[in-house]
Enzyme design. Structure first.
Site, PDB file in Angstrom:
ATOM      1  N   GLU A  14      14.736  86.286  44.274  1.00 30.75           N
ATOM      2  CA  GLU A  14      15.545  87.344  44.841  1.00 30.75           C
ATOM      3  C   GLU A  14      14.955  88.694  44.462  1.00 30.75           C
ATOM      4  O   GLU A  14      14.453  88.879  43.349  1.00 30.75           O
ATOM      5  CB  GLU A  14      16.991  87.255  44.335  1.00 30.75           C
ATOM      6  CG  GLU A  14      17.724  86.005  44.796  1.00 30.75           C
ATOM      7  CD  GLU A  14      19.175  86.001  44.365  1.00 30.75           C
ATOM      8  OE1 GLU A  14      19.533  86.819  43.498  1.00 30.75           O
ATOM      9  OE2 GLU A  14      19.942  85.192  44.905  1.00 30.75           O
ATOM     10  N   HIS A  49      30.942  95.007  36.341  1.00 35.36           N
ATOM     11  CA  HIS A  49      31.211  94.432  37.663  1.00 35.36           C
ATOM     12  C   HIS A  49      32.683  94.509  38.070  1.00 35.36           C
ATOM     13  O   HIS A  49      33.085  93.862  39.038  1.00 35.36           O
ATOM     14  CB  HIS A  49      30.706  92.988  37.749  1.00 35.36           C
ATOM     15  CG  HIS A  49      29.280  92.829  37.341  1.00 35.36           C
ATOM     16  ND1 HIS A  49      28.230  93.390  38.032  1.00 35.36           N
ATOM     17  CD2 HIS A  49      28.712  92.186  36.277  1.00 35.36           C
ATOM     18  CE1 HIS A  49      27.088  93.105  37.445  1.00 35.36           C
ATOM     19  NE2 HIS A  49      27.358  92.375  36.362  1.00 35.36           N
ATOM     20  N   ARG A 105      40.084  86.738  50.783  1.00 37.38           N
ATOM     21  CA  ARG A 105      41.424  87.195  50.392  1.00 37.38           C
ATOM     22  C   ARG A 105      41.508  88.686  50.681  1.00 37.38           C
ATOM     23  O   ARG A 105      40.515  89.317  51.065  1.00 37.38           O
ATOM     24  CB  ARG A 105      41.657  86.955  48.896  1.00 37.38           C
ATOM     25  CG  ARG A 105      40.596  87.600  48.015  1.00 37.38           C
ATOM     26  CD  ARG A 105      40.834  87.365  46.533  1.00 37.38           C
ATOM     27  NE  ARG A 105      39.735  87.801  45.714  1.00 37.38           N
ATOM     28  CZ  ARG A 105      39.514  89.059  45.330  1.00 37.38           C
ATOM     29  NH1 ARG A 105      40.341  90.013  45.728  1.00 37.38           N
ATOM     30  NH2 ARG A 105      38.491  89.371  44.576  1.00 37.38           N
TER      31      ARG A 105
END
Length: 255
Positions: A14, A49, A105
């Protein structure tokens, strides 16, 4: 090493992004083939985070890139037959973006989307759940700008350690133009030590980002919470910082 540890020598590489932005697309999908993208949000101001400040639409992103973000989010929703409100999250840097995850959600920061679009996302979750189809038409365009801060029971001066106890006087900002407060606590309530530290969300909407920011700073200046420490002063300082007010912050802002 991979072969010995996992029985498979394949590696997934990545790209390392030293200072990206956290950009996301709010969407509604009815499970009947229709998916509407409800603008973008920027949630780059985070600590460990955990999002602290969110805004809509994500500032400084070219219309063509926004179109591509919408299409990518719509592709994800349709690929899994998604039905309800959801958020597709990306890392963004220099006009390019990379998929992170989908939150299936309604998120804390849905309020800023509601403020710039005039759409009740909770209502639409219920309408979709009852079998209603989304109306035909293009994705709605945001009007103005909205910024939200999360007021948490944390002692920012002591490294953001949690703060618990019984609340004394609590005065949330009220009666100001473009202001919305979603509060879960009032005076006399007990803030527990074993649950989420979020006390309230303070959201300001304005015709421009500058106006929304000014309204939010004015609102925070009137806020008072006694009995526990909060991050309100830290939020005020963050909003006043040139790294936020004069530019668009990255995920390195807090550090």
């Amino acid at each position: 090493l991979a072969a010995s540890a996992f029985g498979d020598a394949a590696l997934l590489l990545e790209r390392y992004l030293p200072a990206p932005r956290h950009v996301e697309v709010q969407l509604l999908a009815d499970g009947l083939g229709a998916a509407r993208c409800l603008s973008t949000r920027d949630c780059s101001v985070q600590r460990r985070h955990q999002k602290l400040i969110e805004e809509a639409p994500a500032p400084g992103i070219a219309p063509e890139v926004v179109r591509r973000l919408h299409e990518a989010a719509r592709t994800v929703a349709r690929a899994v037959g998604y039905r309800s409100a959801g958020t597709v999250e990306f890392l963004y840097a220099d006009g390019e973006f990379w998929f992170m995850e989908m939150n299936t959600r309604l998120q804390v920061e849905h309020t800023v989307t509601e403020e710039v679009l005039g759409i009740d996302l909770v209502e639409w979750q219920l309408r979709i759940a009852s079998g209603e189809a989304l109306p035909a038409g293009p994705d709605p365009e945001p009007k103005g700008h909205a910024i939200e801060v999360r007021v948490c029971a944390e002692d920012a001066a002591a490294g953001f350690v949690p703060s618990a106890g019984t609340l004394g006087l609590v005065r949330w900002p009220r009666g100001m133009p473009g202001l919305r407060v979603d509060a879960g606590f009032a005076g006399g309530d007990v803030v527990p030590s074993n649950y989420d530290s979020l006390l309230a969300k303070v959201i300001a909407h304005g015709a421009t980002r500058v106006e929304a920011l000014g309204r939010l700073r004015a609102a925070l200046a009137t806020l008072r919470v006694d009995g526990v420490a909060t991050n309100a002063a830290w939020l005020e300082a963050a909003l006043a910082c040139d790294g936020f007010a004069a530019t668009t912050p990255t995920t390195r802002f807090v550090a």
